[in-house]
Scaffold this motif. Structure first.
Motif, PDB file in Angstrom:
ATOM      1  N   ALA A 244       0.831  -1.201   0.000  1.00 13.03           N
ATOM      2  CA  ALA A 244       0.000   0.000   0.000  1.00 13.03           C
ATOM      3  C   ALA A 244       0.867   1.253   0.000  1.00 13.03           C
ATOM      4  CB  ALA A 244      -0.927  -0.008   1.219  1.00 13.03           C
ATOM      5  N   CYS A 245       1.975   1.218   0.730  1.00 14.47           N
ATOM      6  CA  CYS A 245       2.895   2.368   0.743  1.00 14.47           C
ATOM      7  C   CYS A 245       3.505   2.585  -0.639  1.00 14.47           C
ATOM      8  CB  CYS A 245       3.986   2.141   1.790  1.00 14.47           C
ATOM      9  SG  CYS A 245       5.148   3.512   1.959  1.00 14.47           S
ATOM     10  N   PHE A 246       3.867   1.493  -1.310  1.00 19.30           N
ATOM     11  CA  PHE A 246       4.427   1.582  -2.661  1.00 19.30           C
ATOM     12  C   PHE A 246       3.428   2.218  -3.621  1.00 19.30           C
ATOM     13  CE2 PHE A 246       5.159  -0.262  -6.891  1.00 19.30           C
ATOM     14  CZ  PHE A 246       6.468   0.143  -7.106  1.00 19.30           C
TER      15      PHE A 246
ATOM     16  N   VAL B 100       0.005  -1.481   9.130  1.00 17.58           N
ATOM     17  CA  VAL B 100       1.203  -1.637   9.969  1.00 17.58           C
ATOM     18  C   VAL B 100       0.868  -1.420  11.437  1.00 17.58           C
ATOM     19  CG1 VAL B 100       3.523  -0.764  10.424  1.00 17.58           C
ATOM     20  CG2 VAL B 100       2.720  -0.978   8.076  1.00 17.58           C
ATOM     21  N   THR B 101      -0.012  -0.461  11.724  1.00 12.29           N
ATOM     22  CA  THR B 101      -0.440  -0.225  13.110  1.00 12.29           C
ATOM     23  C   THR B 101      -1.159  -1.455  13.668  1.00 12.29           C
ATOM     24  OG1 THR B 101      -0.689   2.136  12.655  1.00 12.29           O
ATOM     25  CG2 THR B 101      -1.767   1.296  14.621  1.00 12.29           C
ATOM     26  N   LYS B 102      -1.959  -2.106  12.822  1.00 16.04           N
ATOM     27  CA  LYS B 102      -2.651  -3.324  13.234  1.00 16.04           C
ATOM     28  C   LYS B 102      -1.649  -4.437  13.531  1.00 16.04           C
ATOM     29  CE  LYS B 102      -6.315  -6.480  11.700  1.00 16.04           C
ATOM     30  NZ  LYS B 102      -7.239  -6.825  10.572  1.00 16.04           N
ATOM     31  N   ALA B 103      -0.611  -4.533  12.692  1.00 14.98           N
ATOM     32  CA  ALA B 103       0.437  -5.527  12.918  1.00 14.98           C
ATOM     33  C   ALA B 103       1.168  -5.243  14.232  1.00 14.98           C
ATOM     34  CB  ALA B 103       1.423  -5.538  11.753  1.00 14.98           C
ATOM     35  N   LEU B 104       1.435  -3.983  14.499  1.00 16.52           N
ATOM     36  CA  LEU B 104       2.103  -3.608  15.741  1.00 16.52           C
ATOM     37  C   LEU B 104       1.238  -3.948  16.961  1.00 16.52           C
ATOM     38  CD1 LEU B 104       3.908  -0.203  15.082  1.00 16.52           C
ATOM     39  CD2 LEU B 104       4.897  -2.238  16.130  1.00 16.52           C
ATOM     40  N   ALA B 105      -0.052  -3.712  16.852  1.00 17.92           N
ATOM     41  CA  ALA B 105      -0.955  -4.030  17.955  1.00 17.92           C
ATOM     42  C   ALA B 105      -0.941  -5.534  18.240  1.00 17.92           C
ATOM     43  CB  ALA B 105      -2.366  -3.556  17.629  1.00 17.92           C
ATOM     44  N   THR B 106      -0.954  -6.342  17.172  1.00 12.77           N
ATOM     45  CA  THR B 106      -0.895  -7.798  17.333  1.00 12.77           C
ATOM     46  C   THR B 106       0.420  -8.213  17.987  1.00 12.77           C
ATOM     47  OG1 THR B 106      -2.263  -8.102  15.353  1.00 12.77           O
ATOM     48  CG2 THR B 106      -1.001 -10.000  16.112  1.00 12.77           C
ATOM     49  N   LEU B 107       1.515  -7.651  17.511  1.00 16.49           N
ATOM     50  CA  LEU B 107       2.827  -7.969  18.074  1.00 16.49           C
ATOM     51  C   LEU B 107       2.921  -7.549  19.532  1.00 16.49           C
ATOM     52  CD1 LEU B 107       5.020  -6.893  15.037  1.00 16.49           C
ATOM     53  CD2 LEU B 107       4.910  -9.193  15.983  1.00 16.49           C
ATOM     54  N   HIS B 108       2.361  -6.391  19.850  1.00 14.84           N
ATOM     55  CA  HIS B 108       2.422  -5.888  21.221  1.00 14.84           C
ATOM     56  C   HIS B 108       1.653  -6.810  22.171  1.00 14.84           C
ATOM     57  CE1 HIS B 108       2.845  -3.134  24.496  1.00 14.84           C
ATOM     58  NE2 HIS B 108       1.552  -2.868  24.567  1.00 14.84           N
ATOM     59  N   THR B 109       0.511  -7.331  21.699  1.00 15.93           N
ATOM     60  CA  THR B 109      -0.276  -8.252  22.521  1.00 15.93           C
ATOM     61  C   THR B 109       0.487  -9.547  22.773  1.00 15.93           C
ATOM     62  OG1 THR B 109      -2.331  -7.361  21.611  1.00 15.93           O
ATOM     63  CG2 THR B 109      -2.451  -9.513  22.671  1.00 15.93           C
TER      64      THR B 109
ATOM     65  N   GLU C  59      10.961  -3.922  13.027  1.00 19.76           N
ATOM     66  CA  GLU C  59      10.688  -3.767  11.592  1.00 19.76           C
ATOM     67  C   GLU C  59       9.415  -2.962  11.357  1.00 19.76           C
ATOM     68  OE1 GLU C  59       9.445  -6.594   7.775  1.00 19.76           O
ATOM     69  OE2 GLU C  59      10.579  -7.480   9.441  1.00 19.76           O
ATOM     70  N   ALA C  60       8.370  -3.240  12.141  1.00 19.45           N
ATOM     71  CA  ALA C  60       7.104  -2.519  11.986  1.00 19.45           C
ATOM     72  C   ALA C  60       7.246  -1.055  12.390  1.00 19.45           C
ATOM     73  CB  ALA C  60       6.021  -3.200  12.815  1.00 19.45           C
ATOM     74  N   LYS C  61       8.016  -0.785  13.464  1.00 22.96           N
ATOM     75  CA  LYS C  61       8.248   0.601  13.881  1.00 22.96           C
ATOM     76  C   LYS C  61       8.960   1.389  12.789  1.00 22.96           C
ATOM     77  CE  LYS C  61       8.576   0.041  18.922  1.00 22.96           C
ATOM     78  NZ  LYS C  61       9.469   0.161  20.088  1.00 22.96           N
TER      79      LYS C  61
ATOM     80  N   GLU D  80       7.463   4.590  10.668  1.00 21.84           N
ATOM     81  CA  GLU D  80       8.157   5.874  10.558  1.00 21.84           C
ATOM     82  C   GLU D  80       8.364   6.245   9.090  1.00 21.84           C
ATOM     83  OE1 GLU D  80      11.758   5.547  12.722  1.00 21.84           O
ATOM     84  OE2 GLU D  80      10.796   5.670  14.700  1.00 21.84           O
ATOM     85  N   GLU D  81       8.703   5.247   8.277  1.00 22.41           N
ATOM     86  CA  GLU D  81       8.901   5.489   6.840  1.00 22.41           C
ATOM     87  C   GLU D  81       7.596   5.940   6.185  1.00 22.41           C
ATOM     88  OE1 GLU D  81       9.996   2.895   2.826  1.00 22.41           O
ATOM     89  OE2 GLU D  81      10.460   2.084   4.807  1.00 22.41           O
ATOM     90  N   ILE D  82       6.487   5.289   6.530  1.00 16.12           N
ATOM     91  CA  ILE D  82       5.186   5.656   5.963  1.00 16.12           C
ATOM     92  C   ILE D  82       4.784   7.060   6.402  1.00 16.12           C
ATOM     93  CG2 ILE D  82       2.721   5.112   5.986  1.00 16.12           C
ATOM     94  CD1 ILE D  82       3.542   2.152   6.295  1.00 16.12           C
ATOM     95  N   THR D  83       5.009   7.385   7.690  1.00 11.91           N
ATOM     96  CA  THR D  83       4.661   8.705   8.198  1.00 11.91           C
ATOM     97  C   THR D  83       5.477   9.781   7.503  1.00 11.91           C
ATOM     98  OG1 THR D  83       4.128   7.750  10.356  1.00 11.91           O
ATOM     99  CG2 THR D  83       4.498  10.115  10.280  1.00 11.91           C
TER     100      THR D  83
END
Length: 258
Positions: free
Chosen positions: A180-182, A193-202, A219-221, A225-228
């Motif tokens: 999607a970023c591409f 990516v935020t959803k992936a981070l939430a899953t990883l954090h859990t 990697e997700a962080k 940052e790159e997307i932002t």
């Protein structure tokens, strides 16, 4: 006298017809039960062999392979007495399978490292992998409930399957975010990516020492940052007029108690 004889003859014929009908119905019922039982065994064989054919897509231990072999062996053994025309085929397959079981038991292979697992490039293979792991987990639980899998092996293998499913889920979300970023769909990319981070954090809270989780969090962080950064470059005016909190800090900050 003749009339009575006719009645007796008709009665005898009627009883004979009823008897033949009952016998035929009984034979039909037995045959239907035989076909249903054979179909059930064949379904077990086909399902298990399909899972076995896809075990090359992921790290699979000898214990799981042996469990699948034995499941096929049980189904073939049950189907053999009722197979009739297919009995020779089932006999041959049973002999070959028992040879494979003996070979695996005499020289078990070490479990491949789950850390080396990589998601397939093909979407079709990923779908096959997801479906295979789902079936494998159901088979593992069913065999454990029958008492055919040692509890320690069951716990270990179920944990491995859960870990593989997690890796696939996270890698898939990060891959969609990267795509999607591409395509410059930064909103969708950030959401994924935020959803992936939430899953990883859990999961990180449950298994804090898992190196895969730690690596994927970093990697997700970095990706977020790159997307932002790309989003701000694409919309500089919007970025100045409406500053936002950093998504990573918001995601990982201590939860407030109300």
């Amino acid at each position: 006298m003749i009339f009575a004889s006719v009645l007796i003859l008709l009665g005898t014929l009627l009883l004979l017809v009823i008897g033949i009908s009952i016998v035929q119905q009984q034979k039909a019922r037995v045959e239907a039960e035989r076909r249903n039982e054979l179909a059930r065994h064949r379904a077990v064989i086909d399902e298990t062999e399909e899972v076995l054919s896809n075990t090359g897509l992921f790290p699979c231990s000898s214990d799981l392979i042996l469990m699948l072999y034995r499941r096929v062996e049980d189904a073939l053994t049950g189907a053999l007495p009722i197979a009739r025309n297919q009995s020779s085929d089932f006999e041959r397959r049973l002999i070959d399978l028992r040879g494979q079981i003996q070979a695996l038991q005499s020289a078990p292979k070490p479990s491949p490292a789950i850390e080396l697992f990589r998601l397939p490039d093909s979407d079709r293979q990923i779908l096959t992998l997801v479906q295979t792991l789902k079936k494998l987990k159901a088979i593992l639980r069913a065999e454990h409930n029958k008492g055919k899998v040692d509890p320690s092996i069951f716990s270990q293998e179920e944990q491995r399957i859960d870990s593989l499913q997690l890796r696939i889920n996270v890698d898939s979300m990060l891959g969609r975010g990267r795509a999607a970023c591409f395509m410059k769909q930064y909103g969708s990319a950030k959401q994924m990516v935020t959803k992936a981070l939430a899953t990883l954090h859990t999961i990180k809270a449950q298994t804090p020492n898992d190196p895969f989780i730690a690596h994927k969090v970093e990697e997700a962080k970095a990706m977020l940052e790159e997307i932002t950064g790309a989003q701000k470059s694409a919309h500089p005016v919007l970025a100045k007029s409406k500053p936002e909190d950093d998504d990573i800090d918001v995601l990982f900050q201590p939860k407030k108690k109300w």
